[in-house]
Design a protein around this motif. Structure first.
Motif, PDB file in Angstrom:
ATOM      1  N   MET A   1       0.703  -1.152   0.188  1.00 24.07           N
ATOM      2  CA  MET A   1       0.106   0.009   0.094  1.00 24.07           C
ATOM      3  C   MET A   1       0.938   1.361  -0.114  1.00 24.07           C
ATOM      4  N   LEU A   2       1.898   1.348   0.886  1.00 24.92           N
ATOM      5  CA  LEU A   2       2.759   2.693   1.131  1.00 24.92           C
ATOM      6  C   LEU A   2       3.765   2.714  -0.212  1.00 24.92           C
ATOM      7  N   THR A   3       3.902   1.250  -0.748  1.00 28.10           N
ATOM      8  CA  THR A   3       4.802   1.499  -2.115  1.00 28.10           C
ATOM      9  C   THR A   3       3.810   2.033  -3.452  1.00 28.10           C
ATOM     10  N   ARG A   4       2.734   1.705  -3.263  1.00 32.40           N
ATOM     11  CA  ARG A   4       1.810   2.139  -4.566  1.00 32.40           C
ATOM     12  C   ARG A   4       1.653   3.504  -4.139  1.00 32.40           C
ATOM     13  N   LEU A   5       1.324   4.152  -3.204  1.00 30.76           N
ATOM     14  CA  LEU A   5       1.124   5.692  -2.697  1.00 30.76           C
ATOM     15  C   LEU A   5       2.432   6.257  -3.090  1.00 30.76           C
ATOM     16  N   GLN A   6       3.516   5.771  -2.909  1.00 28.77           N
ATOM     17  CA  GLN A   6       4.760   6.258  -3.230  1.00 28.77           C
ATOM     18  C   GLN A   6       4.911   6.498  -4.648  1.00 28.77           C
ATOM     19  N   GLU A   7       4.667   5.418  -5.412  1.00 30.29           N
ATOM     20  CA  GLU A   7       4.904   5.380  -6.885  1.00 30.29           C
ATOM     21  C   GLU A   7       3.818   6.546  -7.433  1.00 30.29           C
ATOM     22  N   ARG A   8       2.603   6.709  -6.731  1.00 23.31           N
ATOM     23  CA  ARG A   8       1.939   7.433  -7.448  1.00 23.31           C
ATOM     24  C   ARG A   8       2.167   9.053  -7.265  1.00 23.31           C
ATOM     25  N   LEU A   9       2.645   9.023  -6.175  1.00 19.81           N
ATOM     26  CA  LEU A   9       3.338  10.596  -5.685  1.00 19.81           C
ATOM     27  C   LEU A   9       4.536  10.836  -6.763  1.00 19.81           C
ATOM     28  N   GLU A  10       5.503   9.895  -6.896  1.00 27.12           N
ATOM     29  CA  GLU A  10       6.463  10.121  -7.970  1.00 27.12           C
ATOM     30  C   GLU A  10       6.186  10.547  -9.398  1.00 27.12           C
ATOM     31  N   SER A  11       4.988   9.779  -9.728  1.00 30.21           N
ATOM     32  CA  SER A  11       4.332   9.772 -11.185  1.00 30.21           C
ATOM     33  C   SER A  11       3.677  11.256 -11.111  1.00 30.21           C
ATOM     34  N   THR A  12       3.106  11.494 -10.119  1.00 23.32           N
ATOM     35  CA  THR A  12       2.536  12.829 -10.102  1.00 23.32           C
ATOM     36  C   THR A  12       3.570  14.103 -10.026  1.00 23.32           C
ATOM     37  N   ALA A  13       4.493  13.824  -9.041  1.00 18.62           N
ATOM     38  CA  ALA A  13       5.630  14.696  -8.980  1.00 18.62           C
ATOM     39  C   ALA A  13       6.554  15.057 -10.770  1.00 18.62           C
ATOM     40  N   ARG A  14       6.520  13.967 -11.412  1.00 15.53           N
ATOM     41  CA  ARG A  14       7.369  13.742 -12.613  1.00 15.53           C
ATOM     42  C   ARG A  14       6.300  14.440 -13.756  1.00 15.53           C
ATOM     43  N   TYR A  15       4.975  14.527 -13.478  1.00 15.59           N
ATOM     44  CA  TYR A  15       4.093  15.030 -14.554  1.00 15.59           C
ATOM     45  C   TYR A  15       4.215  16.463 -14.392  1.00 15.59           C
ATOM     46  N   LEU A  16       4.140  16.934 -13.058  1.00 13.79           N
ATOM     47  CA  LEU A  16       4.158  18.330 -12.577  1.00 13.79           C
ATOM     48  C   LEU A  16       5.439  18.874 -13.249  1.00 13.79           C
ATOM     49  N   TRP A  17       6.272  18.432 -13.072  1.00 13.45           N
ATOM     50  CA  TRP A  17       7.958  19.001 -13.481  1.00 13.45           C
ATOM     51  C   TRP A  17       7.676  18.989 -15.014  1.00 13.45           C
ATOM     52  N   LEU A  18       7.146  18.214 -15.942  1.00 11.94           N
ATOM     53  CA  LEU A  18       7.306  18.057 -17.146  1.00 11.94           C
ATOM     54  C   LEU A  18       6.297  19.380 -17.805  1.00 11.94           C
ATOM     55  N   ALA A  19       5.158  19.566 -16.737  1.00 10.01           N
ATOM     56  CA  ALA A  19       4.251  20.550 -17.146  1.00 10.01           C
ATOM     57  C   ALA A  19       4.768  21.844 -16.831  1.00 10.01           C
ATOM     58  N   LEU A  20       5.767  22.160 -15.795  1.00  9.86           N
ATOM     59  CA  LEU A  20       6.361  23.339 -15.422  1.00  9.86           C
ATOM     60  C   LEU A  20       7.437  23.577 -16.712  1.00  9.86           C
ATOM     61  N   LEU A  21       8.260  22.363 -17.055  1.00  7.45           N
ATOM     62  CA  LEU A  21       9.153  22.767 -18.181  1.00  7.45           C
ATOM     63  C   LEU A  21       8.570  22.991 -19.336  1.00  7.45           C
ATOM     64  N   LEU A  22       7.087  22.426 -19.953  1.00 12.09           N
ATOM     65  CA  LEU A  22       6.718  22.738 -20.976  1.00 12.09           C
ATOM     66  C   LEU A  22       6.168  24.119 -21.139  1.00 12.09           C
ATOM     67  N   VAL A  23       5.929  24.525 -19.996  1.00  8.34           N
ATOM     68  CA  VAL A  23       5.164  25.991 -19.761  1.00  8.34           C
ATOM     69  C   VAL A  23       6.371  26.974 -20.095  1.00  8.34           C
ATOM     70  N   PHE A  24       7.519  26.320 -19.380  1.00  7.44           N
ATOM     71  CA  PHE A  24       8.798  27.436 -19.311  1.00  7.44           C
ATOM     72  C   PHE A  24       8.899  27.569 -20.732  1.00  7.44           C
ATOM     73  N   VAL A  25       9.285  26.286 -21.598  1.00  2.00           N
ATOM     74  CA  VAL A  25       9.723  26.353 -22.877  1.00  2.00           C
ATOM     75  C   VAL A  25       8.713  26.993 -23.975  1.00  2.00           C
ATOM     76  N   LEU A  26       7.334  26.913 -23.766  1.00  2.00           N
ATOM     77  CA  LEU A  26       6.323  27.241 -24.600  1.00  2.00           C
ATOM     78  C   LEU A  26       5.864  28.493 -24.493  1.00  2.00           C
ATOM     79  N   THR A  27       5.850  29.274 -23.160  1.00  2.00           N
ATOM     80  CA  THR A  27       5.738  30.440 -22.945  1.00  2.00           C
ATOM     81  C   THR A  27       6.080  31.712 -23.977  1.00  2.00           C
ATOM     82  N   PRO A  28       7.428  31.716 -24.168  1.00  2.00           N
ATOM     83  CA  PRO A  28       7.791  32.956 -24.997  1.00  2.00           C
ATOM     84  C   PRO A  28       7.330  32.827 -26.537  1.00  2.00           C
ATOM     85  N   PHE A  29       7.220  31.422 -26.894  1.00  2.00           N
ATOM     86  CA  PHE A  29       6.620  31.312 -28.269  1.00  2.00           C
ATOM     87  C   PHE A  29       5.277  31.759 -28.234  1.00  2.00           C
ATOM     88  N   LEU A  30       4.359  31.414 -27.268  1.00  2.00           N
ATOM     89  CA  LEU A  30       3.037  31.701 -27.379  1.00  2.00           C
ATOM     90  C   LEU A  30       2.691  33.183 -27.096  1.00  2.00           C
TER      91      LEU A  30
END
Length: 300
Positions: A1-30
């Protein structure tokens, strides 16, 4: 149970980081795209009226056809548009020059790099490690340090203010990268395939053309497009070797527009969007063919 929760948190953190990176890259162009479609008065007003003044493509029409936008016709007595207008109108021709030069560089790079990489990776040549290190080491020299000698060399051969000089320079600048990419790709090809071709009587050139090139085609295409992007966006030697407006490239033309004291923000942003379109179109196949090709070359 704890391992699955940890995996979900890591996955969420990874997607948040990718979203922030995407915003950083695309904002000047937009923001640039939005400014190219918005009247200047709406952009420079306090606060800026980005979405309340409507959008139009007048800036793009002016760059491509020469038809002056209505807002500038009204303001003609208050601001000097002639200098900006003349410079930005050269952008389509400058883009054509950049595309022609980049395409020729890509072709010459592949014609030179494929045999060189094959010889360095697959053939028994004494000192090939030193040769490869020397080729790659040439790119460690800052371009500013060799800019004047290269300019004098081109001037001696009377090649300044010609697209030929840019093709020669850009081939020299991009060829080491293309050789390195193809060396990695060719090294992944199973040696048994080439040995079978040798048994069938194929010489090294035939093996390269009929076996190695088709197997490593994704990496070859990606390497060529990578050279295209580098050549299309290069500024320093384009500024030194192509001072005449008739042979200027896109980066040099956009630089001359951007430093104009009376530059129109909307026109400048429209020129930037048009100027980067070829590079944006090339990005997808570069990723698809080069990155995946390096990973899948051996299995093919």
């Amino acid at each position: 149970m704890l391992t699955r929760l940890q995996e979900r948190l890591e996955s969420t953190a990874r997607y948040l980081w990718l979203a922030l990176l995407l915003v950083f890259v695309l904002t000047p162009f937009l923001v640039t795209l939005l400014a190219s479609l918005t009247p200047d008065k709406a952009i420079v007003s306090q606060p800026a009226r980005w979405f309340t003044s409507g959008f139009n493509i007048d800036n793009y029409i002016y760059i491509l056809t020469g038809k002056l936008p209505a807002q500038y016709e009204v303001e003609a007595g208050q601001r000097t548009m002639s200098m900006v207008s003349q410079e930005i109108r050269f952008l389509p021709t400058a883009m054509l020059h950049s595309v022609i030069v980049a395409f020729l560089v890509m072709i010459f790079d592949l014609l030179l790099a494929a045999p060189a990489a094959y010889a360095l990776v697959k053939m028994r040549i004494g000192g090939k490690g030193i040769v490869l290190n020397f080729i790659l080491g040439t790119r460690l020299i800052p371009l500013v340090a060799v800019a004047i000698p290269y300019y004098e060399l081109m001037q001696m051969f009377r090649l300044t203010n010609t697209l030929t000089s840019l093709v020669i320079m850009y081939v020299g600048l991009t060829l080491p990268f293309v050789i390195l990419i193809l060396c990695v790709a060719f090294r992944q090809i199973d040696r048994s395939i080439e040995e079978a071709a040798q048994v069938d009587g194929l010489n090294p050139l035939q093996i390269l053309v009929r076996i190695v090139v088709p197997v490593a085609a994704p990496s070859i295409v990606g390497a060529g497009l990578f050279a295209f992007m580098l050549s299309y966006c290069e500024f320093l030697f384009g500024l030194l070797l192509a001072t005449n407006q008739s042979v200027r490239t896109m980066p040099v033309t956009m630089a001359s527009v951007s430093v104009n004291p009376d530059v129109s923000l909307g026109l400048t942003c429209a020129g930037i969007i048009l100027g980067v379109l070829p590079a944006l179109i090339v990005i997808v196949p570069v990723w698809r063919y080069m990155i995946r090709g390096l990973a899948e070359g051996s299995s093919k």
